[in-house]
Scaffold this motif. Structure first.
Motif, PDB file in Angstrom:
ATOM      1  N   ALA A 245       0.785  -1.240   0.000  1.00 22.73           N
ATOM      2  CA  ALA A 245       0.000   0.000   0.000  1.00 22.73           C
ATOM      3  C   ALA A 245       0.816   1.288   0.000  1.00 22.73           C
ATOM      4  N   LEU A 246       2.087   1.246   0.397  1.00 26.50           N
ATOM      5  CA  LEU A 246       2.858   2.484   0.550  1.00 26.50           C
ATOM      6  C   LEU A 246       3.985   2.543  -0.478  1.00 26.50           C
ATOM      7  N   TYR A 247       3.693   3.158  -1.640  1.00 27.89           N
ATOM      8  CA  TYR A 247       4.682   3.230  -2.713  1.00 27.89           C
ATOM      9  C   TYR A 247       6.002   3.834  -2.240  1.00 27.89           C
ATOM     10  N   ALA A 248       5.915   4.828  -1.387  1.00 28.72           N
ATOM     11  CA  ALA A 248       7.123   5.550  -0.981  1.00 28.72           C
ATOM     12  C   ALA A 248       8.123   4.647  -0.278  1.00 28.72           C
ATOM     13  N   LEU A 249       7.659   3.534   0.267  1.00 26.05           N
ATOM     14  CA  LEU A 249       8.541   2.659   1.034  1.00 26.05           C
ATOM     15  C   LEU A 249       9.016   1.451   0.241  1.00 26.05           C
ATOM     16  N   TYR A 250       8.814   1.446  -1.092  1.00 23.40           N
ATOM     17  CA  TYR A 250       9.514   0.454  -1.904  1.00 23.40           C
ATOM     18  C   TYR A 250      11.014   0.608  -1.688  1.00 23.40           C
ATOM     19  N   ASP A 251      11.442   1.847  -1.558  1.00 24.28           N
ATOM     20  CA  ASP A 251      12.850   2.173  -1.325  1.00 24.28           C
ATOM     21  C   ASP A 251      12.932   3.007  -0.052  1.00 24.28           C
ATOM     22  N   PRO A 252      12.962   2.361   1.113  1.00 25.31           N
ATOM     23  CA  PRO A 252      12.884   3.111   2.376  1.00 25.31           C
ATOM     24  C   PRO A 252      13.998   4.123   2.564  1.00 25.31           C
ATOM     25  N   ARG A 253      15.168   3.857   2.009  1.00 25.26           N
ATOM     26  CA  ARG A 253      16.301   4.762   2.228  1.00 25.26           C
ATOM     27  C   ARG A 253      16.027   6.163   1.680  1.00 25.26           C
ATOM     28  N   ASN A 254      15.225   6.229   0.624  1.00 28.39           N
ATOM     29  CA  ASN A 254      14.948   7.518  -0.007  1.00 28.39           C
ATOM     30  C   ASN A 254      13.508   7.966   0.181  1.00 28.39           C
ATOM     31  N   ALA A 255      12.807   7.355   1.133  1.00 23.61           N
ATOM     32  CA  ALA A 255      11.415   7.720   1.382  1.00 23.61           C
ATOM     33  C   ALA A 255      11.329   9.105   2.018  1.00 23.61           C
ATOM     34  N   PRO A 256      10.258   9.848   1.746  1.00 25.60           N
ATOM     35  CA  PRO A 256      10.076  11.154   2.386  1.00 25.60           C
ATOM     36  C   PRO A 256      10.031  11.016   3.910  1.00 25.60           C
ATOM     37  N   PRO A 257      10.616  11.961   4.627  1.00 29.97           N
ATOM     38  CA  PRO A 257      10.630  11.872   6.093  1.00 29.97           C
ATOM     39  C   PRO A 257       9.245  11.744   6.701  1.00 29.97           C
ATOM     40  N   GLN A 258       8.216  12.374   6.088  1.00 31.34           N
ATOM     41  CA  GLN A 258       6.871  12.316   6.667  1.00 31.34           C
ATOM     42  C   GLN A 258       6.258  10.924   6.578  1.00 31.34           C
ATOM     43  N   VAL A 259       6.842  10.054   5.756  1.00 35.99           N
ATOM     44  CA  VAL A 259       6.402   8.667   5.699  1.00 35.99           C
ATOM     45  C   VAL A 259       7.333   7.783   6.534  1.00 35.99           C
ATOM     46  N   ARG A 260       8.612   7.963   6.355  1.00 39.86           N
ATOM     47  CA  ARG A 260       9.603   7.097   6.988  1.00 39.86           C
ATOM     48  C   ARG A 260       9.642   7.262   8.510  1.00 39.86           C
ATOM     49  N   GLU A 261       9.598   8.499   8.991  1.00 39.01           N
ATOM     50  CA  GLU A 261       9.807   8.732  10.425  1.00 39.01           C
ATOM     51  C   GLU A 261       8.700   8.155  11.310  1.00 39.01           C
ATOM     52  N   PRO A 262       7.402   8.310  10.964  1.00 40.77           N
ATOM     53  CA  PRO A 262       6.372   7.668  11.790  1.00 40.77           C
ATOM     54  C   PRO A 262       6.496   6.144  11.817  1.00 40.77           C
ATOM     55  N   VAL A 263       6.928   5.562  10.707  1.00 43.01           N
ATOM     56  CA  VAL A 263       7.116   4.113  10.655  1.00 43.01           C
ATOM     57  C   VAL A 263       8.257   3.693  11.574  1.00 43.01           C
ATOM     58  N   LEU A 264       9.382   4.370  11.486  1.00 38.09           N
ATOM     59  CA  LEU A 264      10.519   4.024  12.345  1.00 38.09           C
ATOM     60  C   LEU A 264      10.188   4.218  13.820  1.00 38.09           C
ATOM     61  N   ALA A 265       9.434   5.266  14.139  1.00 34.40           N
ATOM     62  CA  ALA A 265       9.033   5.491  15.534  1.00 34.40           C
ATOM     63  C   ALA A 265       8.126   4.371  16.023  1.00 34.40           C
ATOM     64  N   ALA A 266       7.206   3.934  15.184  1.00 31.52           N
ATOM     65  CA  ALA A 266       6.293   2.854  15.572  1.00 31.52           C
ATOM     66  C   ALA A 266       7.038   1.533  15.740  1.00 31.52           C
ATOM     67  N   ILE A 267       8.031   1.283  14.883  1.00 24.69           N
ATOM     68  CA  ILE A 267       8.840   0.073  15.021  1.00 24.69           C
ATOM     69  C   ILE A 267       9.627   0.107  16.324  1.00 24.69           C
ATOM     70  N   ALA A 268      10.200   1.255  16.650  1.00 24.32           N
ATOM     71  CA  ALA A 268      10.962   1.387  17.895  1.00 24.32           C
ATOM     72  C   ALA A 268      10.064   1.189  19.107  1.00 24.32           C
TER      73      ALA A 268
END
Length: 360
Positions: free
Chosen positions: A103-126
């Motif tokens: 569902a989240l195209y931006a995270l096909y390549d997490p290294r270059n994902a926009p911060p507004q998508v990547r950061e909430p995901v990393l916080a939730a994983i932590a």
């Protein structure tokens, strides 16, 4: 057994229920739905199985996640509701689940994902200790692990082209087909999916993944687009009539430019009827869809995948293979450290324990 929830029961969700049920390491423990008419129905019925699974669909997200499932297959659409999809996935990660989703195209390549998508995901994983793996239904493996695997068979590689060739008349998503992609709309209509930069937003991550795996430095990512009108009015079995003069076919490329030349190409050739744009690439057998990887080099290598499911439907077959990649990764992700993973991290899994098993 790994307790697994399927969230959503549309095209991807149906295939997900079947895939979880068939996987020897997974146990289906919940099905989440949005449509009130589906609440209470058995997962086997919703998944297109010929038997009940004893799991009733429900709409209680908090209740299902409170049971702390090991994994969630997030099969709800993110095409026109990316913010909602991100919020749902973050909830599941905070509950400690391994989540797999297209569902989240931006995270096909997490290294270059926009911060507004990547950061909430990393916080939730932590916070929750879960993991996330995103791969597309176009299908993702056709634009990353398959071409990379095949590239290793050549002595030299000039270009890698990944094609999806598809007849949208078999795709059970009328709003997406007519309005997101623009089939049946006037030729001056701007389909959101075809607006400049949108194809790169969706498929650029797969270009970057291939470049990274091949050790190639990208100059930039470019797009090309061609649209064709229907010569005559056509009527499709699943989506009704499409008028002459309206958009009947689309062909676009997302190109990874290396040393000034397009070397990595994701190409989509889509029609609403086979009579439109007959000069464009088509499945060799005349069917409704195919996925093709072409390696230009020495030797030249071409591989075509034609998948069918749900009584021969190519659309369903493509969805099923994409789901197989995602669901097949769950036990690996459960055993791995919590994190945000991409297609280069997650190995392509053999069908361990599935050989000789009949269709579920």
């Amino acid at each position: 057994m790994i307790s697994t929830v399927v969230w959503g029961t549309g095209n991807v969700g149906r295939a997900s229920i079947r895939a979880v049920d068939a996987h020897p390491a997974l146990r289906l423990t919940g099905v989440l739905v949005h449509d009130p008419a589906k609440i209470g129905r058995d997962a086997g019925e919703l998944g297109g199985l010929e038997r009940e699974l004893g799991i009733a669909a429900c709409g209680d997200v908090d209740g299902v996640l409170a049971a702390r499932p090991d994994a969630v297959v997030y099969a709800a659409s993110g095409d026109i509701r990316p913010d909602d999809a991100l919020a749902d996935i973050v909830r599941a990660l905070r509950a400690g689940a391994v989540v797999v989703t297209p569902a989240l195209y931006a995270l096909y390549d997490p290294r270059n994902a926009p911060p507004q998508v990547r950061e909430p995901v990393l916080a939730a994983i932590a916070e929750g200790g879960g993991s996330l793996f995103v791969s597309g239904i176009d299908p993702g493996w056709g634009n990353d692990v398959l071409p990379l695997l095949i590239s290793g068979l050549g002595s030299t590689v000039e270009t890698i082209r990944c094609q999806e060739i598809f007849d949208y008349s078999t795709y059970d998503q009328p709003d997406s087909v007519r309005y997101l992609v623009g089939m049946g709309q006037p030729m001056d209509y701007q389909p959101p999916m075809l607006a400049p930069s949108v194809p790169t937003m969706v498929w650029g991550g797969q270009i970057r993944l291939m470049a990274r795996a091949l050790g190639a430095e990208l100059d930039e990512i470019r797009e090309t687009l061609d649209r064709r009108a229907l010569d005559t009015t056509v009527t499709t079995a699943s989506m009704g009539q499409f008028a002459a003069g309206t958009q009947g076919a689309v062909r676009f490329e997302v190109q990874g430019i290396v040393a000034g030349q397009p070397r990595l190409i994701v190409e989509h050739v889509t029609r609403i009827h086979p009579s439109c744009a007959p000069d464009w690439p088509a499945p060799a057998d005349g069917g409704a869809g195919a996925h093709r990887v072409i390696i230009e080099g020495h030797p030249r290598i071409e591989v075509t995948v034609e998948a069918t499911d749900e009584d021969g439907n190519r659309s369903a077959g493509g969805n099923a293979t994409a789901v197989g990649r995602l669901v097949g990764a769950i036990d690996w992700l459960v055993a791995a450290q919590p994190g945000l993973y991409d297609a280069l991290d997650v190995p392509l899994r053999p069908a361990v324990g599935k050989l000789g098993r009949k269709h579920p």
